[in-house]
Design a protein around this motif. Structure first.
Motif, PDB file in Angstrom:
ATOM      1  N   ALA A  30       0.839  -1.210   0.000  1.00 37.14           N
ATOM      2  CA  ALA A  30       0.000   0.000   0.000  1.00 37.14           C
ATOM      3  C   ALA A  30       0.872   1.258   0.000  1.00 37.14           C
ATOM      4  O   ALA A  30       1.971   1.227   0.558  1.00 37.14           O
ATOM      5  N   GLY A  38      -2.126  -8.850   5.668  1.00 33.82           N
ATOM      6  CA  GLY A  38      -1.354  -9.700   6.577  1.00 33.82           C
ATOM      7  C   GLY A  38       0.069  -9.192   6.739  1.00 33.82           C
ATOM      8  O   GLY A  38       0.456  -8.176   6.149  1.00 33.82           O
ATOM      9  N   PRO A  69       9.897  -2.153   1.799  1.00 34.62           N
ATOM     10  CA  PRO A  69       9.470  -2.171   3.203  1.00 34.62           C
ATOM     11  C   PRO A  69       9.386  -0.770   3.811  1.00 34.62           C
ATOM     12  O   PRO A  69       9.854   0.197   3.199  1.00 34.62           O
ATOM     13  N   ILE A  88      11.311  -9.231   6.617  1.00 32.65           N
ATOM     14  CA  ILE A  88      10.503  -9.249   5.386  1.00 32.65           C
ATOM     15  C   ILE A  88      11.352  -9.747   4.204  1.00 32.65           C
ATOM     16  O   ILE A  88      10.873 -10.518   3.364  1.00 32.65           O
TER      17      ILE A  88
HETATM   18  C1  LIG Z   1       7.177   2.025   1.760  1.00 31.92           C
HETATM   19  S1  LIG Z   1       5.498   1.663   1.975  1.00 31.92           S
HETATM   20  C2  LIG Z   1       5.107   0.805   0.484  1.00 31.92           C
HETATM   21  C3  LIG Z   1       4.796   1.688  -0.677  1.00 31.92           C
HETATM   22  C4  LIG Z   1       4.218   0.897  -1.837  1.00 31.92           C
HETATM   23  N1  LIG Z   1       5.099  -0.156  -2.272  1.00 31.92           N
HETATM   24  C5  LIG Z   1       3.894   1.788  -3.014  1.00 31.92           C
HETATM   25  O1  LIG Z   1       4.660   1.862  -3.964  1.00 31.92           O
HETATM   26  O2  LIG Z   1       2.841   2.444  -2.999  1.00 31.92           O
HETATM   27  C6  LIG Z   1       5.520   0.346   3.124  1.00 31.92           C
HETATM   28  C7  LIG Z   1       4.163  -0.303   3.357  1.00 31.92           C
HETATM   29  O3  LIG Z   1       4.390  -1.521   4.056  1.00 31.92           O
HETATM   30  C8  LIG Z   1       3.406  -1.685   5.037  1.00 31.92           C
HETATM   31  N2  LIG Z   1       3.988  -2.605   6.043  1.00 31.92           N
HETATM   32  C9  LIG Z   1       4.805  -2.323   7.075  1.00 31.92           C
HETATM   33  N3  LIG Z   1       5.170  -3.455   7.709  1.00 31.92           N
HETATM   34  C10 LIG Z   1       4.562  -4.486   7.046  1.00 31.92           C
HETATM   35  C11 LIG Z   1       4.547  -5.882   7.224  1.00 31.92           C
HETATM   36  N4  LIG Z   1       5.241  -6.469   8.205  1.00 31.92           N
HETATM   37  N5  LIG Z   1       3.812  -6.614   6.367  1.00 31.92           N
HETATM   38  C12 LIG Z   1       3.109  -6.038   5.357  1.00 31.92           C
HETATM   39  N6  LIG Z   1       3.088  -4.707   5.156  1.00 31.92           N
HETATM   40  C13 LIG Z   1       3.821  -3.938   5.977  1.00 31.92           C
HETATM   41  C14 LIG Z   1       3.124  -0.292   5.525  1.00 31.92           C
HETATM   42  O4  LIG Z   1       1.835  -0.219   6.138  1.00 31.92           O
HETATM   43  C15 LIG Z   1       3.217   0.495   4.216  1.00 31.92           C
HETATM   44  O5  LIG Z   1       1.965   0.558   3.603  1.00 31.92           O
END
Ligand SMILES: C[S@@+](CC[C@H](N)C(=O)[O-])C[C@H]1O[C@@H](n2cnc3c(N)ncnc32)[C@H](O)[C@@H]1O
Length: 412
Positions: A246, A294, A312, A345
């Motif tokens: 997200a 998740g 991440p 991750i």
């Molecule tokens: C840098 S942002 C990603 C941006 C995305 N790739 C984009 O281009 O729009 C990191 C995202 O990872 C989510 N996040 C953080 N820890 C996570 C985890 N353990 N598992 C899955 N998502 C995670 C956060 O809520 C955030 O939405």
């Protein structure tokens, strides 16, 4: 709004959105310039204020500090506001919350108008301590970049952090080409930059309010961020895993690069953001995206993936231009915590990768602990992975966000 950011640690963009509701476009643009500028330049402004008031700013009442920062920002960095107007406005503001300090604010700002420009012009950046004041960053950050990039690159990067960010958009290839988008944009813009879906608008405009945004024809996305899906290089028919997905800029770009003919599993831990991701995928016509709510670190694949992207949470130090409060929010401690999350991750990503598959790790930060050292440690843990390509973008050199993008392949 400034007091909420300075005193309660509120996010500058959210705090501003609340107070700017109801303003017309011009007033909103001016309020943004003032509020973001006073937050971004806080380090330099506090240095000048402390000099003029003869005491450190953290010994002043919070409303007094906020009024001084706002007034000095206008006096020192904005051409369009006459100094006397900046002084009078700030004095009026402080009268509401700390009336007894009106005289002090008046006196400091008047001196600021006389002496401030000379004080700022005399600032140097020979050492990290001096650079921190001149470029308005915490000292630890200036020191980190001096150590990791060398003084010259660090100074250029620090200076770039206070420049306006470019207004980059990505044309959604599932809807139209960049050239077609250019013809429909309400502002002048240009193409011909890397990657080919990128368009850079010559002036800010309300991209999120545009019908082109609603139709999924484009979205604001930095050019550095657009390089990431290209590094993943997904092919039609590929199984692609996006582990931190997200709000979905990269997920939907991955879908576009496969012509929406792959299968893209997009994992997001935060429920609200997972919903936002679903909405983004729908809006951008990315039917091949399946959102999984998740924890990426606990993700296990029933079937391995041809391509895996790990984007991440990171300290975001490559995006200082567009996130004015980030420099005051990040700490060495938060970087240390993030590296642990990132590592967990990355390991889940490597486990989900098929033999011969490609793994891309990207961050929007410039700190070796989160970038180069993460990849070195991964290669030491996983002899079945080989490093194919690393690319770092730098705001002062590439005129886009600072990103780190490493592509690896699984050899066995
Ligand atoms: C840098 S942002 C990603 C941006 C995305 N790739 C984009 O281009 O729009 C990191 C995202 O990872 C989510 N996040 C953080 N820890 C996570 C985890 N353990 N598992 C899955 N998502 C995670 C956060 O809520 C955030 O939405």
């Amino acid at each position: 709004m400034l007091r909420r950011v300075f005193e309660q640690g509120a996010y500058a963009d959210r705090a501003l959105r609340k107070v700017a509701e109801g303003l017309d476009a011009r007033d909103r643009a001016f309020a943004t310039q003032l509020a973001f500028g006073a937050v971004q330049r806080r380090g330099t402004l506090d240095h000048v204020a402390a000099h003029l008031a003869d005491r450190p700013v953290d010994r002043l009442d919070p409303p007094v500090a906020a009024a001084l920062r706002l007034g000095l920002f206008q006096i020192l960095y904005l051409d369009g506001v006459p100094d006397h107007a900046a002084v009078d406005e700030s004095v009026e503001l402080v009268k509401a919350d700390a009336p007894r300090a009106a005289g002090l604010v008046n006196a400091v700002l008047r001196r600021g108008a006389d002496e401030g420009p000379r004080i700022v012009a005399a600032l140097t950046d020979e050492t990290p301590e001096q650079a921190a004041i001149r470029h308005s960053v915490p000292e630890w950050l200036a020191r980190l970049w001096f150590d990791e990039l060398g003084p010259d690159e660090a100074r250029a990067l620090l200076a770039a952090g206070n420049q306006p960010a470019e207004h980059a958009l990505r044309a959604n290839a599932l809807v139209l080409t960049a050239r077609e988008l250019l013809a429909r944009l309400p502002v002048a813009a240009h193409l011909g930059l890397e990657p080919e879906e990128a368009i850079v608008a010559d002036a800010p405009f309300d991209a999120h309010g545009s019908p082109l945004f609603a139709a999924g024809a484009m979205l604001p996305q930095s050019r550095a961020s657009q390089l990431v899906a290209h590094a993943v290089d997904p092919q039609p028919g590929d199984r692609v895993l996006d582990l931190c997905a997200a709000p979905g800029g990269k997920t939907t770009h991955l879908a576009a690069l496969t012509g929406d003919e792959g299968r893209i599993v997009a994992v997001e831990r935060h429920a609200g953001r997972a919903d936002q991701l679903r909405a983004t995928a729908r809006r951008l016509h990315a039917g091949s995206v399946e959102v999984v709510h998740g924890d990426a670190a606990a993700f296990t694949a029933a079937e391995p993936f041809d391509r895996v992207l790990v984007d991440p949470p990171c300290s975001g130090l490559g995006t200082l231009r567009s996130r004015p409060d980030l420099r005051w929010r990040a700490t060495p401690q938060s970087i240390a915590e993030l590296t642990g999350e990132q590592r967990a991750i990355i390991d889940a990503a490597a486990n989900a990768l098929a033999p011969g598959g490609r793994l891309v790790y990207s961050t929007c930060t410039l700190s070796t602990a989160e970038n180069e050292r993460q990849i070195d440690a991964l290669l030491a843990r996983r002899p079945d992975l080989a490093l194919d390509q690393v690319r770092t973008t730098l705001p002062h050199r590439d005129r886009t966000d600072g990103f780190f993008i490493a592509a690896l392949s699984r050899t066995l």
